[in-house]
Design a protein around this motif. Sequence first.
Motif, short mmCIF file in Angstrom:
data_model
loop_
_atom_site.label_atom_id
_atom_site.label_comp_id
_atom_site.label_asym_id
_atom_site.label_seq_id
_atom_site.Cartn_x
_atom_site.Cartn_y
_atom_site.Cartn_z
N ASN A 158 21.55 -8.67 -7.12
CA ASN A 158 22.10 -7.46 -7.74
C ASN A 158 22.41 -6.37 -6.73
OD1 ASN A 158 21.80 -8.37 -10.54
ND2 ASN A 158 19.61 -8.25 -10.14
N THR A 159 22.60 -6.78 -5.47
CA THR A 159 22.89 -5.80 -4.44
C THR A 159 24.12 -4.98 -4.81
OG1 THR A 159 23.28 -5.54 -2.06
CG2 THR A 159 24.33 -7.41 -3.12
N GLN A 160 24.08 -3.71 -4.47
CA GLN A 160 25.15 -2.79 -4.81
C GLN A 160 25.92 -2.41 -3.54
OE1 GLN A 160 25.62 -1.63 -8.18
NE2 GLN A 160 24.19 -3.31 -8.54
N GLY A 161 27.05 -3.06 -3.32
CA GLY A 161 27.86 -2.73 -2.15
C GLY A 161 27.14 -2.90 -0.83
N GLY A 162 26.27 -3.87 -0.74
CA GLY A 162 25.51 -4.08 0.48
C GLY A 162 24.13 -3.47 0.47
N ASN A 163 23.85 -2.61 -0.52
CA ASN A 163 22.54 -1.96 -0.61
C ASN A 163 21.65 -2.74 -1.56
OD1 ASN A 163 23.04 0.33 1.10
ND2 ASN A 163 24.41 1.08 -0.50
N ALA A 164 20.55 -3.26 -1.01
CA ALA A 164 19.65 -4.11 -1.78
C ALA A 164 18.48 -3.31 -2.33
CB ALA A 164 19.14 -5.25 -0.90
N GLY A 165 17.76 -3.89 -3.28
CA GLY A 165 16.69 -3.21 -3.98
C GLY A 165 15.29 -3.68 -3.66
N ASN A 166 15.12 -4.58 -2.68
CA ASN A 166 13.76 -4.97 -2.30
C ASN A 166 13.03 -3.73 -1.77
OD1 ASN A 166 16.05 -6.59 -1.24
ND2 ASN A 166 14.58 -8.26 -1.15
N TYR A 226 29.88 -8.94 -0.25
CA TYR A 226 30.35 -8.23 0.93
C TYR A 226 30.42 -9.21 2.10
CZ TYR A 226 25.27 -8.15 1.71
OH TYR A 226 23.95 -8.50 1.83
N THR A 227 31.11 -8.79 3.14
CA THR A 227 31.11 -9.54 4.40
C THR A 227 30.00 -8.98 5.28
OG1 THR A 227 33.49 -9.94 4.30
CG2 THR A 227 32.43 -10.15 6.46
N PRO A 228 28.99 -9.77 5.64
CA PRO A 228 27.89 -9.25 6.46
C PRO A 228 28.39 -8.68 7.79
CG PRO A 228 27.32 -11.37 5.52
CD PRO A 228 28.78 -11.17 5.25
N GLN A 229 27.58 -7.77 8.35
CA GLN A 229 28.00 -7.04 9.54
C GLN A 229 27.57 -7.67 10.86
OE1 GLN A 229 26.84 -2.94 8.97
NE2 GLN A 229 28.08 -2.73 7.13
N ASN A 230 26.68 -8.68 10.80
CA ASN A 230 26.38 -9.49 11.99
C ASN A 230 25.88 -8.64 13.15
OD1 ASN A 230 26.21 -11.87 13.43
ND2 ASN A 230 28.39 -11.99 13.92
N GLY A 231 24.96 -7.71 12.85
CA GLY A 231 24.50 -6.80 13.89
C GLY A 231 23.16 -7.16 14.50
N PHE A 232 22.12 -7.21 13.70
CA PHE A 232 20.76 -7.31 14.22
C PHE A 232 20.31 -8.77 14.29
CE2 PHE A 232 21.35 -3.07 12.82
CZ PHE A 232 20.52 -2.27 13.60
N ILE A 271 0.83 -1.21 0.00
CA ILE A 271 0.00 0.00 0.00
C ILE A 271 0.86 1.26 0.00
CG2 ILE A 271 -1.74 1.32 1.29
CD1 ILE A 271 -2.91 -1.36 2.21
N PHE A 272 1.85 1.30 0.86
CA PHE A 272 2.79 2.42 0.84
C PHE A 272 4.07 1.99 1.53
CE2 PHE A 272 4.59 6.38 2.71
CZ PHE A 272 4.95 6.97 1.51
N GLY A 273 5.20 2.53 1.04
CA GLY A 273 6.46 2.18 1.67
C GLY A 273 7.63 2.81 0.94
N ALA A 274 8.79 2.24 1.18
CA ALA A 274 10.04 2.76 0.64
C ALA A 274 10.39 2.05 -0.66
CB ALA A 274 11.16 2.59 1.66
N VAL A 275 10.75 2.83 -1.67
CA VAL A 275 11.12 2.31 -2.98
C VAL A 275 12.63 2.46 -3.14
CG1 VAL A 275 10.89 2.66 -5.46
CG2 VAL A 275 8.88 2.84 -4.00
N TYR A 276 13.28 1.37 -3.51
CA TYR A 276 14.74 1.36 -3.59
C TYR A 276 15.20 0.99 -4.99
CZ TYR A 276 14.45 1.41 1.48
OH TYR A 276 14.16 1.75 2.77
N SER A 277 16.23 1.70 -5.45
CA SER A 277 16.82 1.43 -6.76
C SER A 277 18.33 1.70 -6.69
CB SER A 277 16.18 2.31 -7.83
OG SER A 277 14.79 2.07 -7.91
N PRO A 278 19.07 0.85 -5.99
CA PRO A 278 20.51 1.12 -5.82
C PRO A 278 21.31 1.00 -7.11
CG PRO A 278 19.97 -1.06 -4.98
CD PRO A 278 18.66 -0.39 -5.30
N ASP A 279 20.72 0.39 -8.14
CA ASP A 279 21.44 0.21 -9.40
C ASP A 279 21.26 1.39 -10.35
OD1 ASP A 279 18.74 -0.39 -9.60
OD2 ASP A 279 19.01 -1.83 -11.21
N VAL A 280 20.57 2.44 -9.90
CA VAL A 280 20.37 3.64 -10.70
C VAL A 280 21.19 4.77 -10.11
CG1 VAL A 280 18.66 5.37 -11.40
CG2 VAL A 280 18.06 2.95 -11.42
N ALA A 281 21.83 5.56 -10.95
CA ALA A 281 22.65 6.66 -10.46
C ALA A 281 21.83 7.58 -9.55
CB ALA A 281 23.22 7.45 -11.63
N GLY A 282 22.32 7.80 -8.34
CA GLY A 282 21.60 8.62 -7.38
C GLY A 282 20.57 7.87 -6.58
N GLY A 283 20.28 6.62 -6.94
CA GLY A 283 19.31 5.83 -6.19
C GLY A 283 19.90 5.28 -4.91
#
Length: 521
Positions: free
Chosen positions: A402-410, A308-314, A274-286
């Motif tokens: 297709n994650t970009q440096g740890g930043n995913a697009g879901n 990447y090596t996961p950060q093992n935080g949460f 219904i509403f949420g955050a839209v991610y596009s790390p594979d686009v310049a500026g995304g």
Amino acid sequence: MKTIDIKFRIKLIMGAMVMLVLGSCSLEEETYSIYTPETFYSNDFQVLSSLSGIYRNFAGITGMGVEYRTLELSADQVVVQAKIQGWWGGDNFWQLMEHDWNPDHAYIGGTWDTFFRTVGQTNALLNSLEGSNLDVTGPIGELRSLRAYAYFFLMDLFGNVPIFTEPKVDPLNLPTQNSRLEVFEFVTSELKAAAEVLPSKSEAGSDYYGRITKEAAWSLLATIYLNAEVYTGTAMNDEAEEYADKVINSGNYSLLPNFFDNFVPDNQNNAEFIFGAVYSPDVAGGIGHPLVQKVLPGISGGLFGLPYTPQNGFATRPSIYNAYTDEDIRKDVFIGYGPLIDPRNGETVMVERIVPDNNSALYVPGVSSEGPVPYEIIPATGIRSQPMNAGLKWIKWQLDPNTQGGNAGNDIAFIRYADILLIKAEAMARQGDLEGAKDYVNMVRERSNAEPFTSITLEDILEERNRELAFEMTRRRDLIRFGKFTDAWEWKPASEPFRTMYPIPQSALNANPNLQQNPGY
């Protein structure tokens, strides 16, 4: 990766954004002339450019930064276990998890600043758009809704906050504080007014995806009214049901047949979002989100094929994992105790050796000088000084190849249709219709292969929300609404009643003498 609608998912113009000064920021802002309609808004593309910066603020909430930590770590679903060598340790984490924060807490202060920055930006944009020669009725409705959404978080987290709608702050006449009831009335009236001009999902079409719709405004109203007794002292469950019904009866949303399809990388434009955050790390500026990166165990060498090596935080608590029956497919979001399994192929993850105070390394045949040994997840014993392989993990948002440096697009929903069905159920139950409520809860349960309820209680609805909406930033509100937020749970003692609201940050009090601290702080 998803196809991007260039009309909205553009390179976001952040440098031109302005800040409302209510907290710890300087009061020496000049003017908002960069947003005058004569110099900025000459076409629809420029209007969308300005809107995208506000949406980007909300997308940042789920980046596991200060906002997500403030929303989640004080509840019982998300936990951060400090490691033996000190990683992921410190008072900012421990104070949230143990309900021992104070007005100087960095994450709480950062959260205040984020939402008031959004308020300030929307005020400036509204002031500019109202002088535009373009037809900006829809964007004005969007901005009023987004400002109301920011104020919803401020009301929920801090209670009595200033309502400020001017394009800039007068340092000689600083904003005064409003009561939580006044903020509630402002937020609900703004959302109702905006809903009158916002398009419905069916009218807007797929190109509008990621922007706030009429149904999103109704959904937020349903959420607010469900919590009205917390905010105003008066229950408004009839209104919560009314706005949930508006969303349901619109016919524009449905439960996805497969629960996990809500969380795959290519999950845009789905029937439950219904509403949420839209991610596009594979686009310049995304931008993307690091949810998987910050959760997975610390194993170097390309765990699960990730770059990447996961950060093992949460992590999470055993009680959350144990809330699911074995046949409930939603239990599969967790990484349980025992050998770590690669979700791509079902094989056990082999490492050279398990390192308790550092990252382990994947075993590589013919290359590694040690191993192989299976990587074992063991129980944690607390939130301090834990081995690297201790604690229950989760992967609700699925691996993005297709994650970009740890930043995913879901894309990450703030409001899903499943939430609306459960709001409807709870509102009905609180008005005495437990039989009717049961049917809506069972819609959600049956999708996940959980056994349908034959009878139901309010406590059952709370726990179904726990299972369905885990890690989706609803649990703190739910626990407060049910009077359980200050209870003791694993690694947290019982806490004082005033902890249901955060303190006004000390930095904000220092900057604005018109603000008064919340009780207990």
